[in-house]
Motif scaffolding. Structure first.
Motif, PDB file in Angstrom:
ATOM      1  N   ASP A  63      24.659  39.382  30.404  1.00 59.10           N
ATOM      2  CA  ASP A  63      25.031  38.056  30.854  1.00 59.10           C
ATOM      3  C   ASP A  63      24.144  37.081  29.772  1.00 59.10           C
ATOM      4  O   ASP A  63      24.529  36.031  29.343  1.00 59.10           O
ATOM      5  CB  ASP A  63      25.014  37.494  32.138  1.00 59.10           C
ATOM      6  CG  ASP A  63      25.349  36.194  32.219  1.00 59.10           C
ATOM      7  OD1 ASP A  63      26.843  35.950  32.276  1.00 59.10           O
ATOM      8  OD2 ASP A  63      24.608  35.320  33.075  1.00 59.10           O
ATOM      9  N   VAL A  90      35.547  38.269  36.006  1.00 59.19           N
ATOM     10  CA  VAL A  90      34.354  37.858  37.123  1.00 59.19           C
ATOM     11  C   VAL A  90      34.895  38.842  38.139  1.00 59.19           C
ATOM     12  O   VAL A  90      33.595  39.485  38.510  1.00 59.19           O
ATOM     13  CB  VAL A  90      34.524  36.441  37.414  1.00 59.19           C
ATOM     14  CG1 VAL A  90      33.854  36.304  38.705  1.00 59.19           C
ATOM     15  CG2 VAL A  90      34.390  35.457  36.301  1.00 59.19           C
ATOM     16  N   ALA A  91      35.806  39.073  38.532  1.00 56.85           N
ATOM     17  CA  ALA A  91      36.016  39.944  39.643  1.00 56.85           C
ATOM     18  C   ALA A  91      35.581  41.421  39.377  1.00 56.85           C
ATOM     19  O   ALA A  91      35.049  42.184  40.086  1.00 56.85           O
ATOM     20  CB  ALA A  91      37.484  39.926  40.122  1.00 56.85           C
ATOM     21  N   ILE A 150      28.725  45.204  39.655  1.00 55.29           N
ATOM     22  CA  ILE A 150      27.423  44.807  40.292  1.00 55.29           C
ATOM     23  C   ILE A 150      27.486  45.872  41.716  1.00 55.29           C
ATOM     24  O   ILE A 150      26.485  46.542  42.166  1.00 55.29           O
ATOM     25  CB  ILE A 150      27.154  43.377  40.741  1.00 55.29           C
ATOM     26  CG1 ILE A 150      27.104  42.553  39.360  1.00 55.29           C
ATOM     27  CG2 ILE A 150      25.914  43.166  41.668  1.00 55.29           C
ATOM     28  CD1 ILE A 150      27.139  41.107  39.449  1.00 55.29           C
ATOM     29  N   GLY A 151      28.511  45.875  42.409  1.00 51.63           N
ATOM     30  CA  GLY A 151      28.649  46.280  43.688  1.00 51.63           C
ATOM     31  C   GLY A 151      28.397  47.873  43.582  1.00 51.63           C
ATOM     32  O   GLY A 151      27.954  48.518  44.319  1.00 51.63           O
ATOM     33  N   ARG A 197      38.764  34.899  34.737  1.00 49.18           N
ATOM     34  CA  ARG A 197      38.910  35.011  36.365  1.00 49.18           C
ATOM     35  C   ARG A 197      39.007  36.498  36.573  1.00 49.18           C
ATOM     36  O   ARG A 197      37.968  36.938  37.764  1.00 49.18           O
ATOM     37  CB  ARG A 197      40.258  34.427  36.811  1.00 49.18           C
ATOM     38  CG  ARG A 197      40.306  34.634  38.310  1.00 49.18           C
ATOM     39  CD  ARG A 197      41.746  34.217  38.682  1.00 49.18           C
ATOM     40  NE  ARG A 197      42.760  34.956  38.273  1.00 49.18           N
ATOM     41  CZ  ARG A 197      43.784  34.712  37.545  1.00 49.18           C
ATOM     42  NH1 ARG A 197      44.161  33.440  37.244  1.00 49.18           N
ATOM     43  NH2 ARG A 197      44.619  35.558  37.002  1.00 49.18           N
ATOM     44  N   ASP A 212      23.229  46.367  36.986  1.00 53.90           N
ATOM     45  CA  ASP A 212      22.718  45.087  36.890  1.00 53.90           C
ATOM     46  C   ASP A 212      23.106  44.309  35.400  1.00 53.90           C
ATOM     47  O   ASP A 212      22.588  45.072  34.457  1.00 53.90           O
ATOM     48  CB  ASP A 212      21.165  45.198  36.751  1.00 53.90           C
ATOM     49  CG  ASP A 212      20.376  43.677  36.475  1.00 53.90           C
ATOM     50  OD1 ASP A 212      21.226  42.530  36.442  1.00 53.90           O
ATOM     51  OD2 ASP A 212      19.262  43.742  36.329  1.00 53.90           O
ATOM     52  N   ASN A 237      33.364  42.396  37.064  1.00 51.70           N
ATOM     53  CA  ASN A 237      32.054  42.298  37.273  1.00 51.70           C
ATOM     54  C   ASN A 237      31.264  42.315  38.633  1.00 51.70           C
ATOM     55  O   ASN A 237      30.191  42.941  38.556  1.00 51.70           O
ATOM     56  CB  ASN A 237      31.386  41.216  36.367  1.00 51.70           C
ATOM     57  CG  ASN A 237      31.933  41.105  34.806  1.00 51.70           C
ATOM     58  OD1 ASN A 237      32.161  42.241  34.474  1.00 51.70           O
ATOM     59  ND2 ASN A 237      31.742  40.146  34.163  1.00 51.70           N
ATOM     60  N   LYS A 238      31.927  41.710  39.518  1.00 50.66           N
ATOM     61  CA  LYS A 238      31.441  41.958  40.734  1.00 50.66           C
ATOM     62  C   LYS A 238      31.449  43.111  41.140  1.00 50.66           C
ATOM     63  O   LYS A 238      30.459  43.809  41.888  1.00 50.66           O
ATOM     64  CB  LYS A 238      32.010  40.836  41.604  1.00 50.66           C
ATOM     65  CG  LYS A 238      31.804  39.208  41.484  1.00 50.66           C
ATOM     66  CD  LYS A 238      32.635  38.540  42.344  1.00 50.66           C
ATOM     67  CE  LYS A 238      32.325  36.970  42.161  1.00 50.66           C
ATOM     68  NZ  LYS A 238      33.180  36.120  43.151  1.00 50.66           N
ATOM     69  N   ALA A 239      32.440  43.860  40.917  1.00 52.26           N
ATOM     70  CA  ALA A 239      32.788  45.142  41.227  1.00 52.26           C
ATOM     71  C   ALA A 239      31.698  46.194  40.436  1.00 52.26           C
ATOM     72  O   ALA A 239      30.978  47.303  41.142  1.00 52.26           O
ATOM     73  CB  ALA A 239      34.030  45.862  41.159  1.00 52.26           C
TER      74      ALA A 239
END
Length: 314
Positions: free
Chosen positions: A121, A104-105, A111-112, A101, A116, A107-109
């Motif tokens: 992945d 995942v957070a 990407i932000g 969990r 890429d 990894n979103k950062a």
């Protein structure tokens, strides 16, 4: 907030190789942890060093699917092993779910921040797909080997704070928390595997775990190296330069890869168990460092004066 946790070198140096009996091993406990949403404050968050940062970013990119694979590999054994191991398996699953969990957070950062991570992945998905249709024993064996990697890397991070020196407390907390729990549950998958293969001959058990460790090691080295190179390519670094510096960062003097070679090789010793290395003081050190970070954050929330260690590091 710059890292301000204390360096307890005495704890690191007191890590021993005297086997810890089951009754004295630490309880496996899932902590109620949530990373600060704004923990990632810059693209190169490890001392503005793109190579050091790439190592951790490449790990984070594959953690969610990797952790999910390990959870699914352990779930079938929850009803097949006796207590207290069953309780440890359940806690292991809860810990790994939390790790998935939080990464995942992260990894979103990433990407932000402009990365890429889809190529990384795809690599971990391809690795996991190899085990589709495999027996529960084979999946468990792969998990046991992966867990050896995560445990020795986690122990290295706790033992040698220079790997995360200069990292802001919010991100440091995420990695220390993850490291503590990885070391804490380092023997769970191994103990389940021992139970699952209890009727096998010793040579058969040794051969299977050794062959799998060599295969997992090859995959880990190739794919994590390529993952770092891919992230560095997105930073504008050419392949040759990236490869050279990834090797230097990881396997040069004091590098994580170099420092974990010896504990990695311990896996091939006849009669090996993860708790042959007593990491209890190392866990205490990690818990103390996390408590210091939490205390510093609480001080800021209350509007108190900046603690002296943080003031010096700022």
């Amino acid at each position: 907030m710059r890292a301000s946790y204390p360096v307890h070198m005495d704890a690191a140096q007191n890590t021993t190789t005297k086997s810890v009996p089951p009754k004295d091993r630490p309880d496996v406990t899932a902590r109620n942890f949530r990373a600060v949403p704004t923990a990632l404050t810059s693209r190169h968050w490890v001392r503005q060093d793109p190579y050091a940062t790439a190592f951790f970013n490449a790990l984070s990119a594959v953690f969610p699917h990797g952790e999910t694979f390990m959870i699914r590999s352990l779930v079938p054994w929850t009803e097949r092993v006796p207590q207290p191991l069953r309780g440890e398996v359940e806690a292991f699953i809860e810990q790994e779910a939390g790790h998935s969990r939080e990464h995942v957070a992260m990894n979103k950062a990433l990407i932000g921040a402009g990365y890429d991570i889809a190529p990384l992945d795809r690599k971990i998905r391809a690795f996991v797909s190899v085990f589709e249709g495999a027996s529960d024993i084979i999946k468990l064996t792969a998990t046991m080997c992966i867990e050896h990697f995560t445990a020795i890397i986690a122990a290295e991070l706790l033992k040698n704070p220079q790997h995360l020196s200069g990292v802001e407390d919010e991100m440091l907390e995420l990695w220390l928390w993850h490291a503590v729990e990885e070391v804490e549950h380092k023997g769970v998958a191994f103990d389940v595997w021992k139970h699952a293969t209890a009727q096998w001959s010793s040579p058969r058990r040794y051969m299977l775990r050794s062959v799998f460790m060599l295969a997992v090691t090859t995959s880990f080295f190739i794919n994590r190296t390529l993952g770092q190179i891919e992230l560095l390519r997105q930073d504008g670094v050419g392949f040759s330069t990236a490869f050279k510096n990834v090797m230097k960062s990881g396997f040069g003097k004091g590098g994580i890869g170099r420092n974990v070679l010896r504990p990695w090789s311990e896996f091939f010793r006849v009669g090996y168990h993860p708790w042959d290395t007593d990491d209890r003081q190392l866990l205490a050190k990690g818990e103390a460092d996390l408590a210091t970070i939490a205390a510093n954050r609480a001080g800021y929330r209350k509007g108190s004066a900046i603690p002296a260690p943080t003031r010096q590091a700022a």
